[in-house]
Structure formats: C-alpha cells, structure tokens
Design a protein around this motif. Structure first.
Motif, short mmCIF file in Angstrom:
data_model
loop_
_atom_site.label_atom_id
_atom_site.label_comp_id
_atom_site.label_asym_id
_atom_site.label_seq_id
_atom_site.Cartn_x
_atom_site.Cartn_y
_atom_site.Cartn_z
N TRP A 52 -10.88 -5.56 -4.08
CA TRP A 52 -9.66 -6.39 -4.18
C TRP A 52 -9.45 -7.09 -2.84
O TRP A 52 -9.58 -6.46 -1.77
CB TRP A 52 -8.45 -5.49 -4.48
CG TRP A 52 -7.21 -6.22 -4.93
CD1 TRP A 52 -6.84 -6.46 -6.23
CD2 TRP A 52 -6.18 -6.82 -4.11
NE1 TRP A 52 -5.65 -7.15 -6.26
CE2 TRP A 52 -5.22 -7.38 -4.97
CE3 TRP A 52 -5.98 -6.93 -2.73
CZ2 TRP A 52 -4.08 -8.04 -4.52
CZ3 TRP A 52 -4.85 -7.59 -2.27
CH2 TRP A 52 -3.91 -8.13 -3.17
N TYR A 56 -0.35 -11.00 0.68
CA TYR A 56 1.07 -10.79 0.38
C TYR A 56 1.85 -11.63 1.39
O TYR A 56 1.52 -11.61 2.59
CB TYR A 56 1.45 -9.32 0.54
CG TYR A 56 1.03 -8.45 -0.63
CD1 TYR A 56 1.89 -8.23 -1.71
CD2 TYR A 56 -0.22 -7.85 -0.66
CE1 TYR A 56 1.50 -7.44 -2.79
CE2 TYR A 56 -0.62 -7.05 -1.74
CZ TYR A 56 0.26 -6.86 -2.79
OH TYR A 56 -0.12 -6.07 -3.86
N GLY A 82 3.98 1.54 2.35
CA GLY A 82 2.56 1.38 2.06
C GLY A 82 1.79 0.93 3.30
O GLY A 82 2.33 0.87 4.41
N VAL A 83 0.53 0.62 3.09
CA VAL A 83 -0.29 0.16 4.22
C VAL A 83 0.14 -1.25 4.61
O VAL A 83 0.27 -1.58 5.80
CB VAL A 83 -1.80 0.19 3.84
CG1 VAL A 83 -2.65 -0.15 5.06
CG2 VAL A 83 -2.20 1.54 3.28
N CYS A 84 0.40 -2.08 3.59
CA CYS A 84 0.78 -3.47 3.87
C CYS A 84 2.10 -3.56 4.62
O CYS A 84 2.21 -4.26 5.64
CB CYS A 84 0.87 -4.26 2.56
SG CYS A 84 -0.71 -4.48 1.75
N HIS A 105 0.88 5.54 0.99
CA HIS A 105 -0.03 4.52 0.43
C HIS A 105 0.43 4.16 -0.98
O HIS A 105 0.79 5.03 -1.77
CB HIS A 105 -1.46 5.08 0.40
CG HIS A 105 -2.40 4.23 -0.41
ND1 HIS A 105 -2.79 4.55 -1.68
CD2 HIS A 105 -2.98 3.05 -0.11
CE1 HIS A 105 -3.59 3.60 -2.14
NE2 HIS A 105 -3.73 2.69 -1.21
N ILE A 106 0.41 2.87 -1.28
CA ILE A 106 0.81 2.41 -2.61
C ILE A 106 -0.46 2.16 -3.42
O ILE A 106 -1.26 1.29 -3.08
CB ILE A 106 1.65 1.11 -2.51
CG1 ILE A 106 2.92 1.39 -1.68
CG2 ILE A 106 2.01 0.60 -3.90
CD1 ILE A 106 3.63 0.13 -1.21
N CYS A 108 -2.06 0.61 -6.10
CA CYS A 108 -2.03 -0.38 -7.18
C CYS A 108 -3.13 -0.05 -8.18
O CYS A 108 -2.98 -0.29 -9.36
CB CYS A 108 -2.26 -1.78 -6.62
SG CYS A 108 -0.95 -2.33 -5.53
N GLU A 115 -9.09 0.91 2.76
CA GLU A 115 -8.31 -0.34 2.82
C GLU A 115 -8.22 -0.86 4.25
O GLU A 115 -8.24 -0.07 5.20
CB GLU A 115 -6.91 -0.02 2.27
CG GLU A 115 -5.96 -1.17 2.19
CD GLU A 115 -4.76 -0.88 1.25
OE1 GLU A 115 -4.71 0.21 0.64
OE2 GLU A 115 -3.90 -1.75 1.15
N ASP A 131 -4.90 -8.33 2.70
CA ASP A 131 -5.15 -6.95 2.28
C ASP A 131 -6.51 -6.90 1.57
O ASP A 131 -6.77 -7.72 0.69
CB ASP A 131 -4.03 -6.51 1.32
CG ASP A 131 -4.21 -5.09 0.81
OD1 ASP A 131 -4.97 -4.32 1.42
OD2 ASP A 131 -3.57 -4.75 -0.20
N ASP A 133 -9.24 -4.08 -0.28
CA ASP A 133 -9.45 -2.71 -0.77
C ASP A 133 -10.91 -2.52 -1.16
O ASP A 133 -11.55 -3.46 -1.65
CB ASP A 133 -8.62 -2.46 -2.03
CG ASP A 133 -7.13 -2.36 -1.76
OD1 ASP A 133 -6.68 -2.88 -0.74
OD2 ASP A 133 -6.43 -1.77 -2.60
N1 SME Z 1 -2.40 -0.31 -1.17
C1 SME Z 1 -1.46 -1.27 -0.67
C2 SME Z 1 -0.76 -1.99 -1.80
C3 SME Z 1 -1.40 -3.27 -2.20
S1 SME Z 1 -2.78 -3.06 -3.12
O1 SME Z 1 -3.78 -2.28 -2.41
C4 SME Z 1 -3.42 -4.48 -3.67
C5 SME Z 1 -0.44 -0.60 0.24
O2 SME Z 1 -0.40 0.64 0.32
O3 SME Z 1 0.34 -1.31 0.85
#
Ligand code: SME
Length: 160
Positions: A52, A56, A82-84, A105-106, A108, A115, A131, A133
C-alpha cells in the motif's frame, strides 16, 4: 514525460536513485495536486511493489485519505493516533518494523506487517504524510527513509 518508468539498479538505493528524478519530471509539468499525488503513489507502487502506498492530507485536526495505490484504507486518522498521526505530531519519519509492536497502530489491513510514514512539509508546516505499508516484517530501513524524505522535499511544492 512518458508513462513508462525506467528503473535501473540491483538494490533499492540504486532504484530510488533512478526513480526520484523521474518522479520529479513527472510532477514538474502538472499543477494539479491530486493528479500529482496519484502518479507519485503509482510510481512508488510500480517500482517497489509495495502493499500500500498513499497520502493522507491534513484537514483541521485530522489526516484524511488522499490518492493511494492498494487495498481500501481508513479514511480519517486523528492527530497523534496510529503511525501516521504520530509522524504528524512528532514531525518525523517513523519506521515500524513490526506493526504489532507499535502501540496504537491502526490496522487498515490485517495483511500489513511493517510500515514507514514520512511527513511532508511546506516551510515548517506539515500538510500531508506519505504512508507505505508492506506485507513483510522489517521492510523499511534508513535507505527508504533517506530517499523518501528526499522525494517528499522535492514534491512538496507540487502537492501543497
Ligand atoms: N497503519 C496506519 C493507518 C493507515 S494505513 O496503513 C493505510 C497508521 O497506523 O497510522
């Protein structure tokens, strides 16, 4: 600019070295920020086959999904989440070797294992993040960070 990228090199440092000037050329003639983000995501995905790749953009207190390549993704990420959101808050590139070890961590996609997130700035102001992945653990290192930071500096004026 032709739609074909010519990538040379037997390792990722060399591949970034041939890719970055081509992305620069690709976005230099276009003023539309969505068109440029879309082609940058495509160029990175086409070259490295990342799981990916996308952007963002900062909208008020959120990051909102922008052009990307890959599976469906979360549309909104809060500041510091999250990481972003952490890369945005801390204004630094974050490399996560194993997403399960990154608190908050989010996910998706459950297939994402590692990442990298690079903030994109306009002066001192972060207006977006890049971002990327991977489905493999530990895919990203200093070579990715250095080259992606260089790329983000070059493209910032074309996507802000
Ligand atoms: N994993 C990211 C969220 C965005 S997705 O990976 C596309 C995060 O933890 O911010």
């Amino acid at each position: 600019m032709s739609e074909n990228l010519i990538i040379k090199g037997s390792n990722k440092q060399e591949m970034y070295k041939t890719l970055i000037p081509q992305i620069e050329a690709l976005v230099s003639a276009e003023t539309d920020i969505v068109a440029n983000m879309a082609n940058i995501a495509a160029a990175l995905k086409q070259t490295f086959h990342f799981f990916w790749v996308g952007f963002y953009v900062v909208k008020e207190d959120m990051l909102v999904l922008a052009p990307f390549q890959g599976p469906l993704a979360c549309t909104r990420i809060k500041y510091g989440k999250g990481v972003c959101g952490t890369a945005w808050k801390e204004a630094r590139t974050i490399i996560v070797a194993d997403v399960e070890q990154f608190p908050g961590h989010i996910a998706c996609s459950s297939l994402s294992r590692s990442e990298i997130v690079v903030p994109i700035t306009n002066g001192n102001n972060i207006f977006a993040v890049l971002d990327i992945d991977s489905e493999k653990l530990g895919s990203f290192d200093r070579i990715d960070a250095d080259n992606l930071e260089k790329l983000c500096k070059l493209i910032a004026p074309k996507i802000s």
